[in-house]
Design a protein around this motif. Sequence first.
Motif, PDB file in Angstrom:
ATOM      1  N   ARG A  33       0.860  -1.186   0.000  1.00 24.70           N
ATOM      2  CA  ARG A  33       0.000   0.000   0.000  1.00 24.70           C
ATOM      3  C   ARG A  33       0.902   1.244   0.000  1.00 24.70           C
ATOM      4  NH1 ARG A  33      -2.663  -2.659   5.280  1.00 24.70           N
ATOM      5  NH2 ARG A  33      -3.929  -4.267   4.260  1.00 24.70           N
ATOM      6  N   LYS A  34       0.296   2.390  -0.299  1.00 24.19           N
ATOM      7  CA  LYS A  34       1.115   3.594  -0.450  1.00 24.19           C
ATOM      8  C   LYS A  34       1.910   3.918   0.817  1.00 24.19           C
ATOM      9  CE  LYS A  34       1.046   8.440  -1.712  1.00 24.19           C
ATOM     10  NZ  LYS A  34       0.234   9.664  -1.808  1.00 24.19           N
ATOM     11  N   ASP A  35       1.246   3.889   1.972  1.00 21.60           N
ATOM     12  CA  ASP A  35       1.975   4.224   3.204  1.00 21.60           C
ATOM     13  C   ASP A  35       3.076   3.208   3.471  1.00 21.60           C
ATOM     14  OD1 ASP A  35      -0.209   2.443   3.648  1.00 21.60           O
ATOM     15  OD2 ASP A  35       0.106   2.624   5.796  1.00 21.60           O
ATOM     16  N   LYS A  50       9.381  -7.220   6.726  1.00 22.27           N
ATOM     17  CA  LYS A  50       9.128  -6.595   8.027  1.00 22.27           C
ATOM     18  C   LYS A  50       7.889  -5.700   7.950  1.00 22.27           C
ATOM     19  CE  LYS A  50      13.792  -6.048   9.767  1.00 22.27           C
ATOM     20  NZ  LYS A  50      14.829  -5.010   9.938  1.00 22.27           N
ATOM     21  N   ILE A  51       7.791  -4.970   6.860  1.00 23.26           N
ATOM     22  CA  ILE A  51       6.657  -4.051   6.723  1.00 23.26           C
ATOM     23  C   ILE A  51       5.350  -4.821   6.599  1.00 23.26           C
ATOM     24  CG2 ILE A  51       5.618  -2.428   5.081  1.00 23.26           C
ATOM     25  CD1 ILE A  51       8.541  -1.245   4.874  1.00 23.26           C
ATOM     26  N   ILE A  52       5.393  -5.924   5.869  1.00 24.15           N
ATOM     27  CA  ILE A  52       4.186  -6.741   5.757  1.00 24.15           C
ATOM     28  C   ILE A  52       3.773  -7.285   7.128  1.00 24.15           C
ATOM     29  CG2 ILE A  52       3.356  -8.972   4.913  1.00 24.15           C
ATOM     30  CD1 ILE A  52       4.594  -8.369   2.280  1.00 24.15           C
ATOM     31  N   GLN A  87       7.157   3.888   3.576  1.00 25.58           N
ATOM     32  CA  GLN A  87       7.909   3.453   4.754  1.00 25.58           C
ATOM     33  C   GLN A  87       9.129   2.621   4.329  1.00 25.58           C
ATOM     34  OE1 GLN A  87       5.338   1.175   7.246  1.00 25.58           O
ATOM     35  NE2 GLN A  87       6.778   1.188   8.948  1.00 25.58           N
ATOM     36  N   LEU A  88       8.916   1.783   3.318  1.00 29.99           N
ATOM     37  CA  LEU A  88      10.016   0.964   2.802  1.00 29.99           C
ATOM     38  C   LEU A  88      11.157   1.855   2.290  1.00 29.99           C
ATOM     39  CD1 LEU A  88      11.122  -1.849   1.944  1.00 29.99           C
ATOM     40  CD2 LEU A  88       9.813  -1.627  -0.172  1.00 29.99           C
ATOM     41  N   VAL A  89      10.795   2.868   1.526  1.00 28.29           N
ATOM     42  CA  VAL A  89      11.808   3.791   1.010  1.00 28.29           C
ATOM     43  C   VAL A  89      12.506   4.497   2.163  1.00 28.29           C
ATOM     44  CG1 VAL A  89      12.190   5.864  -0.382  1.00 28.29           C
ATOM     45  CG2 VAL A  89      10.550   4.161  -1.129  1.00 28.29           C
ATOM     46  N   TYR A  90      11.728   4.925   3.123  1.00 28.33           N
ATOM     47  CA  TYR A  90      12.298   5.657   4.258  1.00 28.33           C
ATOM     48  C   TYR A  90      13.269   4.787   5.050  1.00 28.33           C
ATOM     49  CZ  TYR A  90      12.674   8.766   8.248  1.00 28.33           C
ATOM     50  OH  TYR A  90      13.161   9.600   9.221  1.00 28.33           O
ATOM     51  N   ASP A  94       0.318   2.702  -9.349  1.00 28.30           N
ATOM     52  CA  ASP A  94       0.688   4.085  -9.674  1.00 28.30           C
ATOM     53  C   ASP A  94      -0.312   4.828 -10.575  1.00 28.30           C
ATOM     54  OD1 ASP A  94       2.220   6.385  -9.633  1.00 28.30           O
ATOM     55  OD2 ASP A  94       3.546   5.737 -11.255  1.00 28.30           O
ATOM     56  N   THR A  95      -1.550   4.898 -10.142  1.00 31.08           N
ATOM     57  CA  THR A  95      -2.543   5.670 -10.892  1.00 31.08           C
ATOM     58  C   THR A  95      -2.124   7.148 -11.028  1.00 31.08           C
ATOM     59  OG1 THR A  95      -4.205   4.160 -10.021  1.00 31.08           O
ATOM     60  CG2 THR A  95      -5.020   6.132 -11.092  1.00 31.08           C
ATOM     61  N   PRO A  96      -1.563   7.780  -9.979  1.00 32.32           N
ATOM     62  CA  PRO A  96      -1.124   9.176 -10.163  1.00 32.32           C
ATOM     63  C   PRO A  96      -0.120   9.331 -11.307  1.00 32.32           C
ATOM     64  CG  PRO A  96      -1.065   8.595  -7.844  1.00 32.32           C
ATOM     65  CD  PRO A  96      -1.331   7.320  -8.589  1.00 32.32           C
ATOM     66  N   GLY A  97       0.857   8.406 -11.392  1.00 34.19           N
ATOM     67  CA  GLY A  97       1.850   8.474 -12.458  1.00 34.19           C
ATOM     68  C   GLY A  97       1.200   8.338 -13.834  1.00 34.19           C
ATOM     69  N   LYS A  98       0.226   7.437 -13.919  1.00 34.85           N
ATOM     70  CA  LYS A  98      -0.466   7.248 -15.204  1.00 34.85           C
ATOM     71  C   LYS A  98      -1.279   8.484 -15.569  1.00 34.85           C
ATOM     72  CE  LYS A  98      -0.699   2.283 -14.683  1.00 34.85           C
ATOM     73  NZ  LYS A  98      -1.448   1.211 -14.009  1.00 34.85           N
ATOM     74  N   PHE A  99      -1.906   9.076 -14.557  1.00 37.45           N
ATOM     75  CA  PHE A  99      -2.635  10.322 -14.810  1.00 37.45           C
ATOM     76  C   PHE A  99      -1.678  11.360 -15.386  1.00 37.45           C
ATOM     77  CE2 PHE A  99      -3.688  14.571 -13.029  1.00 37.45           C
ATOM     78  CZ  PHE A  99      -4.814  14.830 -13.789  1.00 37.45           C
ATOM     79  N   GLY A 100      -0.479  11.421 -14.798  1.00 35.37           N
ATOM     80  CA  GLY A 100       0.524  12.381 -15.278  1.00 35.37           C
ATOM     81  C   GLY A 100       0.878  12.144 -16.740  1.00 35.37           C
TER      82      GLY A 100
END
Lengths: 294, 312
Positions: free
Chosen positions: A201-203, A246-248, A207-210, B252-258
């Motif tokens: 999910r987005k959050d 870990k995130i999962i 978090q993974l990137v962070y 990535d719907t936002p990226g596709k919108f872009g």
Amino acid sequence: MLLTHVNSQVNLSALAKMVSNAGLQRMMFADDFKKQAKHLKQLLRKNGIQVEKKSYVSELIDISYDHLLTHYRHEYLYKVALLNSYVFHNHCLSDTILLNEFRIGNSKADTIIVNGANKVFEIKTELDSPERLCTQIDDYYKGFSEVYIVIHHSEIGKYLNCIDEHVGIMVFSKDNTIELCKAAQVYNEKLDIVAMIKALRKDEYLQLVYKMAGEIPKATPVQLFKACINMLSKYPVLEVHAEFLKIIKQRINLCTNDLIQKSELPAALRLSCYYYNLDQNDYISLVDKLSYQI
Amino acid sequence: MYLPYLRGKQYELLALRELCALPLDNTKIFPILEPIKTTLKSIETALVALKRIGIQMQLIVNPEHGELKGNGNVVLDFIDHIRSLGVDNVIPTYMILSDRDFAYFESTATARGYLESGYSLVHLNQISNVTALKALVNNSAIRFNIIHVTHQMSLKRGFTNGELTLLSDPFNKQKRNSDYISVTDEFFSNDYLYYADEKFAAFSDYLTIGSEFIEGGMLPYAVAIHLTYVHKDSGEIWIRHFISDSNEDYSDTPGKFGEALDKLIEFIDAEGLHTMACEQFRDYHSRGAFPGLGVVKKLSIMHHIQLIQELI
């Protein structure tokens, strides 16, 4: 003769639809509980089962489950057995997360278990065909290290030749438990950072990137996802994978874990309550409904 | 006159409300709205906003789709209720598909006085009671006789009363958004050029959504932005479909919108298009923002209504 046969298949599949993750959640947690419970009772009668005039809902669920175990072993029964026999006996739920229909690559994994290990279970019941198995398994290795196929004990021969050597086999046994037939080997060659990001999910991917980079890329909303991919692609795949798991595992819900192991719950219901993320309030109303006579 | 046919979904209603600022021209635009949810509060809000600029809405009282299907009395009661509050810019509108619809129209419009106070009809099918229907219509206060294009020759004959309106569905709906890649630019409609010659007082369409009713929606593999425009040589209305490039899954719907938006901006800049919706697209583009797919639909509808208003 033919007509009764067709009818019985229709009635069985209708019953199987109610005794499924979505079906049980619909019955136990939607507004029209009594209507659905009545429907379940009618379906049992249509399947030729004698049901008492007044039966507890929990009994109706048990009877349906037993009937399906003998006559129509659909996917949910395998998933239930995986939880009730395999997970409960081999793992501790407080350190384990089960994922249902988890999207990875262009496939959906039937069941995934992440604890110290990480395993995907692809269920092929007697009602399924081996079609698409290869592409599904390829997709699973993009995010996970071990893949098992779960098949009926009578069908080992049918599947043995269509899987790679590192794929494991579990069987649905005569006693309706899940048993190990061939252990899977850890296979990390196909792990894919992009597929892992897309599965979260987005959050979670932020978090993974962070966690990996110590920062979130500065990008517009439209560019953010691509920037995350660019940033993470610089790291070794195994390190990203470890953090991904870990995130999962943060999805573990201790309260739900506790509640679904209470003896009041019929065996068939535990899994759908687990995936429902049952909380204390749900549990109280659930116990009430289970002891309702219909 | 132009009668955009909308469904009572959130972003379709928002499109109407935002266009009030344009403002919509109350001599040209007469929206038709098919309610689909039992809660009619958002329609009331839209009606109040439209009343301020004198726009009249044709509200379908016997919807074909959604929660209100077969439950038209809810809408009739709603109309009578808001009229009692002074919100009177609503015209009860009946869909006529069958003799049952005619019977329903006759009994409720008689009982509630619509035959005198005004109503509209959307003729979707030829019915067997057509003689009685015409007799009733030609002797009562009908506003718009809206004729579906499929049966327009037979359906439009014999009405001597009311504004004859042509309802067509020029939006060529594809199964998946990525299917538009093979038809990025196509003819949409020339109704606005010819409706008067063909003895219609007005025309109507289902905008860039199409007549098919789809409940909810799933995350798409591809993002599509549909934009109507006037073809320079012919003056006809054409439609461009701006489709994202990375369409292999639904991440990535936002990226596709872009990606889709980049193409749209290039086009509207080259064509010099400056509708309210186009300016909003430019704003999202400059900020790299993603407003959500509902807003994309809203802007596409807003653009089309403004385009037509400026053409007629």
